[in-house]
Design a protein around this motif. Sequence first.
Motif, PDB file in Angstrom:
ATOM      1  N   UNK A  68      39.813  37.953  35.969  1.00  0.00           N
ATOM      2  CA  UNK A  68      40.778  38.889  35.401  1.00  0.00           C
ATOM      3  C   UNK A  68      41.587  38.244  34.277  1.00  0.00           C
ATOM      4  N   UNK A  69      41.687  38.964  33.156  1.00  0.00           N
ATOM      5  CA  UNK A  69      42.496  38.474  32.037  1.00  0.00           C
ATOM      6  C   UNK A  69      43.983  38.581  32.347  1.00  0.00           C
ATOM      7  N   UNK A  70      44.365  39.576  33.154  1.00  0.00           N
ATOM      8  CA  UNK A  70      45.782  39.778  33.463  1.00  0.00           C
ATOM      9  C   UNK A  70      46.257  38.834  34.568  1.00  0.00           C
ATOM     10  N   UNK A  71      45.462  38.707  35.626  1.00  0.00           N
ATOM     11  CA  UNK A  71      45.887  37.907  36.771  1.00  0.00           C
ATOM     12  C   UNK A  71      45.489  36.439  36.662  1.00  0.00           C
TER      13      UNK A  71
ATOM     14  N   UNK B  49      36.338  53.563  39.674  1.00  0.00           N
ATOM     15  CA  UNK B  49      37.561  52.757  39.640  1.00  0.00           C
ATOM     16  C   UNK B  49      37.226  51.312  39.273  1.00  0.00           C
ATOM     17  N   UNK B  50      36.131  50.802  39.832  1.00  0.00           N
ATOM     18  CA  UNK B  50      35.692  49.444  39.500  1.00  0.00           C
ATOM     19  C   UNK B  50      35.321  49.333  38.026  1.00  0.00           C
ATOM     20  N   UNK B  51      34.516  50.274  37.518  1.00  0.00           N
ATOM     21  CA  UNK B  51      34.058  50.202  36.129  1.00  0.00           C
ATOM     22  C   UNK B  51      35.238  50.241  35.161  1.00  0.00           C
ATOM     23  N   UNK B  52      36.173  51.152  35.376  1.00  0.00           N
ATOM     24  CA  UNK B  52      37.311  51.254  34.466  1.00  0.00           C
ATOM     25  C   UNK B  52      38.210  50.022  34.554  1.00  0.00           C
ATOM     26  N   UNK B  53      38.420  49.508  35.752  1.00  0.00           N
ATOM     27  CA  UNK B  53      39.243  48.299  35.912  1.00  0.00           C
ATOM     28  C   UNK B  53      38.589  47.105  35.242  1.00  0.00           C
ATOM     29  N   UNK B  54      37.280  46.977  35.431  1.00  0.00           N
ATOM     30  CA  UNK B  54      36.540  45.856  34.863  1.00  0.00           C
ATOM     31  C   UNK B  54      36.564  45.894  33.335  1.00  0.00           C
ATOM     32  N   UNK B  55      36.298  47.063  32.747  1.00  0.00           N
ATOM     33  CA  UNK B  55      36.264  47.179  31.285  1.00  0.00           C
ATOM     34  C   UNK B  55      37.617  46.866  30.650  1.00  0.00           C
ATOM     35  N   UNK B  56      38.691  47.127  31.387  1.00  0.00           N
ATOM     36  CA  UNK B  56      40.036  46.911  30.837  1.00  0.00           C
ATOM     37  C   UNK B  56      40.573  45.507  31.088  1.00  0.00           C
ATOM     38  N   UNK B  57      39.884  44.730  31.940  1.00  0.00           N
ATOM     39  CA  UNK B  57      40.570  43.534  32.437  1.00  0.00           C
ATOM     40  C   UNK B  57      39.706  42.276  32.497  1.00  0.00           C
ATOM     41  N   UNK B  58      38.519  42.269  31.934  1.00  0.00           N
ATOM     42  CA  UNK B  58      37.713  41.050  32.010  1.00  0.00           C
ATOM     43  C   UNK B  58      38.195  40.040  30.977  1.00  0.00           C
TER      44      UNK B  58
END
Length: 352
Positions: A272-275, A291-300
């Motif tokens: 995660x780029x944020x955590x 939910x996984x796909x959207x979270x992954x695309x926004x946070x890798x």
Amino acid sequence: MIINCILSAVTVFIILYIAMIFKSTALTMLVILLVLELLSGIIYTIIVSKKVKVIVMVPITLSEINRESSVIIKTINYNRFIVKKLKIKLSCIANNNLVSTKKIIIKDIVPGTSVYKCVVKINMSGNFHFSTEDYTIYDIFGLWRLKKRNVSGENMIILPGIYDVGITIGQNIINFFSDTDYYDELRPGYDPNEVFKIREFRAGDRLQNVHWKLSAKNNDFIVKENSFPKACPIVLIIDRNVMNSQKSMDAVASVSFSLMDNKQPHYAAWFSAKQKEIIRARIDDEESFYLFITSFLCDIDKQPHDNLIDLYKSKYRSEVFLYTVEFDNNKIIINNITYEFDRLEESELIFN
């Protein structure tokens, strides 16, 4: 605007100098008219800029590759008169990289709120941010302009392409047991920590499963069935390199969706780029998949990291899993067995 002021001042000075040399009344009147026009243009643009607002909106934040989507530009004109011309620079940033910019000119903006639709068609997946950081207001004659900073924008997530991937699930995967807080809603199991359902006693039931308090209350034997834990024997390890090609992104989404479609719970893990650490998402159904796909695309995180499998094992050291699925350049690696992306639709992933 400063450059325009300098050029206009030089022009007025030259004309005034010629008028004084030749004592020309006509040139003197021209200088006066030019000064009045310049002052009115400056005052107009300054006043208008204070009472105009530009907002960028994305009405549908989730879309697909090569599908037409809309970006809405809303202008709010608080003036009581029409604004002659407005130029907006719309920027598109994908995964923190500038993809494109588009200049949009809007004329004759009436008082109040106006909405303008901009159609976009994107051929790659990712997290796209549409925004405008400034806009330019022109005076009535188009000679003067003033740039005003106005940060506004929203995100649009473009989903990867999803295709069918052949999946073979073995009995060791189906009957995989591990500690988890998730339980099967359709079949009983052998975990005494959670009750699946209460039912009447049937021949063959074990006495250990009799619910004695309810049996005494109902004057009949009542049996409690234990729940079956839905553990995750498969973990998808997603490296930052998948962002470098659309085939990789499509493969990640397709494998995860196919596992979910085969009723096989699994984890997807990425850095995660944020955590600033490896995180994971559990996929059981379509809701958790998207939910996984959207979270992954926004946070890798796009920075390189050490072996993600070791990081995963270190963070979740108390958990047991059977298979890791790695996505590396143009191939998938499942416990040292390699599958090529180009032939993934023709292949069958084996989980015995």
